[in-house]
Design a protein around this motif. Structure first.
Motif, PDB file in Angstrom:
ATOM      1  N   VAL A  57       0.832  -1.206   0.000  1.00 52.71           N
ATOM      2  CA  VAL A  57       0.000   0.000   0.000  1.00 52.71           C
ATOM      3  C   VAL A  57       0.867   1.258   0.000  1.00 52.71           C
ATOM      4  N   GLU A  58       1.853   1.358   0.904  1.00 56.55           N
ATOM      5  CA  GLU A  58       2.745   2.513   0.960  1.00 56.55           C
ATOM      6  C   GLU A  58       4.030   2.120   1.656  1.00 56.55           C
ATOM      7  N   ARG A  59       5.018   3.047   1.593  1.00 56.27           N
ATOM      8  CA  ARG A  59       6.325   2.776   2.184  1.00 56.27           C
ATOM      9  C   ARG A  59       6.856   4.052   2.808  1.00 56.27           C
ATOM     10  N   ASN A  60       7.556   3.930   3.963  1.00 57.10           N
ATOM     11  CA  ASN A  60       8.074   5.092   4.680  1.00 57.10           C
ATOM     12  C   ASN A  60       9.481   4.796   5.195  1.00 57.10           C
ATOM     13  N   TYR A  61      10.296   5.839   5.223  1.00 57.56           N
ATOM     14  CA  TYR A  61      11.610   5.746   5.863  1.00 57.56           C
ATOM     15  C   TYR A  61      11.563   6.603   7.110  1.00 57.56           C
ATOM     16  N   ASP A  62      11.721   5.976   8.272  1.00 59.31           N
ATOM     17  CA  ASP A  62      11.593   6.646   9.564  1.00 59.31           C
ATOM     18  C   ASP A  62      12.991   6.831  10.151  1.00 59.31           C
ATOM     19  N   TYR A  63      13.492   8.061  10.063  1.00 64.11           N
ATOM     20  CA  TYR A  63      14.861   8.324  10.494  1.00 64.11           C
ATOM     21  C   TYR A  63      14.927   9.212  11.729  1.00 64.11           C
ATOM     22  N   ALA A  64      13.778   9.399  12.430  1.00 60.51           N
ATOM     23  CA  ALA A  64      13.776  10.167  13.682  1.00 60.51           C
ATOM     24  C   ALA A  64      14.247   9.251  14.809  1.00 60.51           C
ATOM     25  N   LEU A  65      15.480   9.445  15.255  1.00 58.48           N
ATOM     26  CA  LEU A  65      16.057   8.569  16.269  1.00 58.48           C
ATOM     27  C   LEU A  65      15.705   9.067  17.672  1.00 58.48           C
ATOM     28  N   LEU A  66      15.597   8.117  18.583  1.00 53.47           N
ATOM     29  CA  LEU A  66      15.365   8.431  19.989  1.00 53.47           C
ATOM     30  C   LEU A  66      16.603   9.135  20.547  1.00 53.47           C
ATOM     31  N   SER A  67      16.413  10.375  20.983  1.00 54.39           N
ATOM     32  CA  SER A  67      17.498  11.182  21.542  1.00 54.39           C
ATOM     33  C   SER A  67      16.856  12.237  22.425  1.00 54.39           C
ATOM     34  N   PRO A  68      17.660  12.922  23.261  1.00 53.46           N
ATOM     35  CA  PRO A  68      17.057  13.967  24.094  1.00 53.46           C
ATOM     36  C   PRO A  68      16.261  14.988  23.288  1.00 53.46           C
ATOM     37  N   GLY A  69      16.817  15.410  22.140  1.00 53.12           N
ATOM     38  CA  GLY A  69      16.142  16.418  21.344  1.00 53.12           C
ATOM     39  C   GLY A  69      14.832  15.941  20.754  1.00 53.12           C
ATOM     40  N   THR A  70      14.839  14.753  20.135  1.00 52.26           N
ATOM     41  CA  THR A  70      13.608  14.259  19.514  1.00 52.26           C
ATOM     42  C   THR A  70      12.585  13.868  20.572  1.00 52.26           C
ATOM     43  N   LEU A  71      13.041  13.416  21.738  1.00 52.92           N
ATOM     44  CA  LEU A  71      12.118  13.067  22.819  1.00 52.92           C
ATOM     45  C   LEU A  71      11.338  14.298  23.272  1.00 52.92           C
ATOM     46  N   VAL A  72      12.044  15.424  23.422  1.00 51.74           N
ATOM     47  CA  VAL A  72      11.368  16.662  23.799  1.00 51.74           C
ATOM     48  C   VAL A  72      10.474  17.150  22.665  1.00 51.74           C
ATOM     49  N   GLU A  73      10.995  17.122  21.461  1.00 52.73           N
ATOM     50  CA  GLU A  73      10.260  17.637  20.302  1.00 52.73           C
ATOM     51  C   GLU A  73       8.933  16.907  20.091  1.00 52.73           C
ATOM     52  N   ARG A  74       8.942  15.578  20.240  1.00 52.88           N
ATOM     53  CA  ARG A  74       7.731  14.787  20.024  1.00 52.88           C
ATOM     54  C   ARG A  74       6.799  14.788  21.234  1.00 52.88           C
ATOM     55  N   SER A  75       7.221  15.403  22.348  1.00 47.29           N
ATOM     56  CA  SER A  75       6.398  15.398  23.562  1.00 47.29           C
ATOM     57  C   SER A  75       5.841  16.778  23.899  1.00 47.29           C
ATOM     58  N   LEU A  76       5.959  17.739  22.991  1.00 48.47           N
ATOM     59  CA  LEU A  76       5.441  19.074  23.259  1.00 48.47           C
ATOM     60  C   LEU A  76       3.941  19.023  23.513  1.00 48.47           C
ATOM     61  N   GLY A  77       3.512  19.734  24.554  1.00 42.58           N
ATOM     62  CA  GLY A  77       2.112  19.723  24.938  1.00 42.58           C
ATOM     63  C   GLY A  77       1.753  18.584  25.876  1.00 42.58           C
ATOM     64  N   GLN A  78       2.700  17.679  26.146  1.00 42.72           N
ATOM     65  CA  GLN A  78       2.444  16.539  27.018  1.00 42.72           C
ATOM     66  C   GLN A  78       2.914  16.839  28.445  1.00 42.72           C
ATOM     67  N   THR A  79       2.386  16.039  29.372  1.00 44.85           N
ATOM     68  CA  THR A  79       2.766  16.187  30.778  1.00 44.85           C
ATOM     69  C   THR A  79       3.961  15.301  31.090  1.00 44.85           C
ATOM     70  N   VAL A  80       4.966  15.870  31.737  1.00 43.94           N
ATOM     71  CA  VAL A  80       6.156  15.137  32.159  1.00 43.94           C
ATOM     72  C   VAL A  80       6.406  15.439  33.630  1.00 43.94           C
ATOM     73  N   LYS A  81       7.382  14.755  34.197  1.00 39.69           N
ATOM     74  CA  LYS A  81       7.774  15.016  35.583  1.00 39.69           C
ATOM     75  C   LYS A  81       9.104  15.749  35.591  1.00 39.69           C
ATOM     76  N   VAL A  82       9.197  16.754  36.451  1.00 37.92           N
ATOM     77  CA  VAL A  82      10.461  17.460  36.657  1.00 37.92           C
ATOM     78  C   VAL A  82      11.020  17.010  38.000  1.00 37.92           C
ATOM     79  N   VAL A  83      12.200  16.444  37.984  1.00 38.44           N
ATOM     80  CA  VAL A  83      12.867  15.986  39.205  1.00 38.44           C
ATOM     81  C   VAL A  83      13.982  16.979  39.529  1.00 38.44           C
ATOM     82  N   ARG A  84      13.904  17.573  40.721  1.00 41.38           N
ATOM     83  CA  ARG A  84      14.910  18.544  41.152  1.00 41.38           C
ATOM     84  C   ARG A  84      15.675  17.987  42.358  1.00 41.38           C
ATOM     85  N   THR A  85      16.966  18.227  42.369  1.00 40.23           N
ATOM     86  CA  THR A  85      17.824  17.788  43.472  1.00 40.23           C
ATOM     87  C   THR A  85      18.439  19.006  44.137  1.00 40.23           C
ATOM     88  N   ASN A  86      18.175  19.142  45.458  1.00 40.34           N
ATOM     89  CA  ASN A  86      18.741  20.245  46.215  1.00 40.34           C
ATOM     90  C   ASN A  86      20.250  20.040  46.329  1.00 40.34           C
TER      91      ASN A  86
END
Length: 522
Positions: A100-129
């Protein structure tokens, strides 16, 4: 660094697959064929030229994969394909249904793409004193990134990593479409459940090869041993394990393509300038914690981006055959061409190859060669004939050749030259350096106008051999002047690389003078 920034995914949660997606994690078998690209041996190229040559190198990858396909419409994902795959070159054979169709998926899991694909989503912020070491967690919504990560928390909007403390983001899931390796996917309609054996073939850039030769001159000065290596250079991030490997010699006609590489994206901190909000006090922070395994930096690389050089120890030679108008070299056994690795495999081992040592002098018919001119140097040239009768008779792909002589029973480096493709039956010269004991002094002794549009010149060339053995000198004169003609010569000339060539034998500690008369259009 203010505010060490660490991103990670919860280890217990697997990467989510796309709906109705069937993953093929890796091939059962893989075979590769390498095609050369770029000009000149890799050793002669600058860093950017070497990178450009790698982009021109081409590899054809053929993978065999076994997958179970249920009935219905599915997305079949091939994980672990080359990170510089040319999508339009990919073909899949053995599919039990309609493509039916074919795709090349070259978006690799990395800090940048993880943030980019999660915009608008809820995450946890962990802070260390940084004083007490106490950790706190807070829910936040990602608003901007990865070029400066902006979060919205209960306390307002803030930039991550700019507080002066240690902060981290925790993601519950990995967004759909991200993978730790590049993937090629195809959508297929399957009529009945099938266990299918598929053949995936594609082209990719980032892998190249060349020939490298070593010539060892025998003490008799008349024969040499010639060894040839296929140097396989994998500058990509993909390994090809235990693969039957071939290399094709010859220049293919190609159309340049824009290849989307599967590259990991970093994140950047865009904070206020240091010392502008703390009244001149520089912030002091503890050392950040070590990065987890998924974020460790790669090992230091050698020049050109390669990490390792491997030379195969066995002396089984690659087998040469013809493929159309090109030469095909098949390695004797499967090899692993790892990411960022150079591997060498022997393909030529010729003993007692005959050669002639010449001392070549290049003359310019434009020059007056007065006493103020530096005399031309005599170049040491090894002349070989690629014929079985002279110990060769093998196709020689282009590359680099290093020459060694024997001095005091030990090998001594005598010079190196880039080598062109040499077909069987053709002579070729190897210029390896300049002679110290052979002196040349050309002189223009007469010039006259034969006619209004013709000039006649008389040259004398003094040749001096300060060596203790006889030598053969070859004097060449370029013939690319309009109407060039040799009028008088002490012996008949022949043509060598577009120049008239005269060869003369000089005795040990001897000298001779060559007188040449030439004409050409004014």
């Amino acid at each position: 660094m203010a505010g060490a920034l660490l991103l990670f995914a919860t280890p217990a949660l697997p990467i989510q697959a796309w709906a109705d997606t069937i993953a093929s994690p890796k091939p059962d078998k893989v075979a590769v064929t390498l095609y050369r690209g770029g000009d000149g041996p890799f050793q002669t190229l600058d860093t950017w030229q070497r990178e450009e040559a790698m982009a021109k190198g081409l590899i054809q990858v053929t993978e065999t994969r076994t997958v179970f396909l249920p009935a219905g419409r599915h997305t079949l994902r091939f994980d672990g394909v080359a990170d510089a795959l040319i999508p339009q070159s990919a073909t899949v054979e053995g599919l039990p249904g309609t493509l039916v169709e074919r795709n090349y998926d070259y978006a690799l899991l990395s800090p940048g793409t993880l943030v980019e694909r999660s915009l608008g989503q809820t995450v946890k912020v962990v802070r260390t004193n940084r004083r007490t070491g106490r950790r706190t967690e807070e829910a936040a919504t990602l608003r901007q990134g990865p070029e400066g990560v902006v979060l919205q928390t209960a306390g307002g909007v803030e930039a991550l990593g700019c507080s002066g403390g240690t902060e981290a983001l925790v993601f519950d899931t990995v967004p759909a479409g991200l993978s730790d390796k590049p993937a090629l996917s195809t959508m297929v309609d399957v009529a009945v459940p099938t266990q299918a054996t598929l053949t995936l073939s594609y082209l990719a850039i980032g892998v190249n090869w060349q020939a490298d030769y070593v010539a060892r001159i025998h003490p008799n000065g008349r024969t040499l041993d010639l060894t040839g290596w296929l140097t396989l250079v994998n500058a990509s991030g993909t390994s090809f394990a235990d693969a039957p490997t071939q290399a094709v010699a010859g220049r293919l006609s190609r159309v340049e393509v824009d290849v989307k590489r599967g590259e990991a994206r970093p994140i950047a901190r865009n904070c206020w300038p240091m010392d502008t909000t703390h009244r001149g006090r520089r912030l002091v922070h503890p050392e950040p914690p070590a990065a987890p395994a998924m974020m460790m930096a790669p090992a230091p690389m050698m020049e050109g981006g390669l990490q390792e050089v491997v030379v195969t120890g066995k002396r089984k030679l690659a087998e040469q055959s013809d493929v159309g108008d090109y030469k095909l070299y098949t390695l004797p056994e499967p090899v692993t061409v790892a990411a960022r690795q150079t591997k060498q495999v022997a393909f030529l081992d010729q003993k007692d190859v005959a050669f002639q040592r010449l001392y070549v002098v290049q003359l310019d018919p434009w020059s007056d060669y007065d006493e103020t001119d530096d005399p031309p140097a005599a170049t040491v040239v090894l002349r070989l004939d690629n014929k079985p009768a002279d110990g060769l008779g093998k196709p020689l792909p282009s590359g680099a050749l290093a020459v060694f002589e024997t001095a005091g029973g030990r090998p001594a480096f005598a010079g190196e030259q880039a080598m062109r493709d040499v077909p069987v039956g053709q002579p070729f010269d190897l210029a390896i350096g300049e002679a110290m004991d052979v002196r040349v002094r050309p002189r223009l002794v007469a010039e006259q106008d034969r006619r209004q549009d013709r000039v006649r010149r008389v040259y004398e060339v003094d040749l001096v051999n300060a060596k203790t053995v006889p030598i053969v000198a070859e004097v060449r004169m370029a013939t690319n002047r309009q109407g060039f003609k040799v009028v008088a010569e002490p012996m008949a000339h022949d043509m060598r690389d577009g120049a008239a060539a005269w060869r003369v034998t000089l005795p040990a500690n001897g000298r001779k003078t060559l007188r040449l008369v030439v004409e050409y259009d004014d």
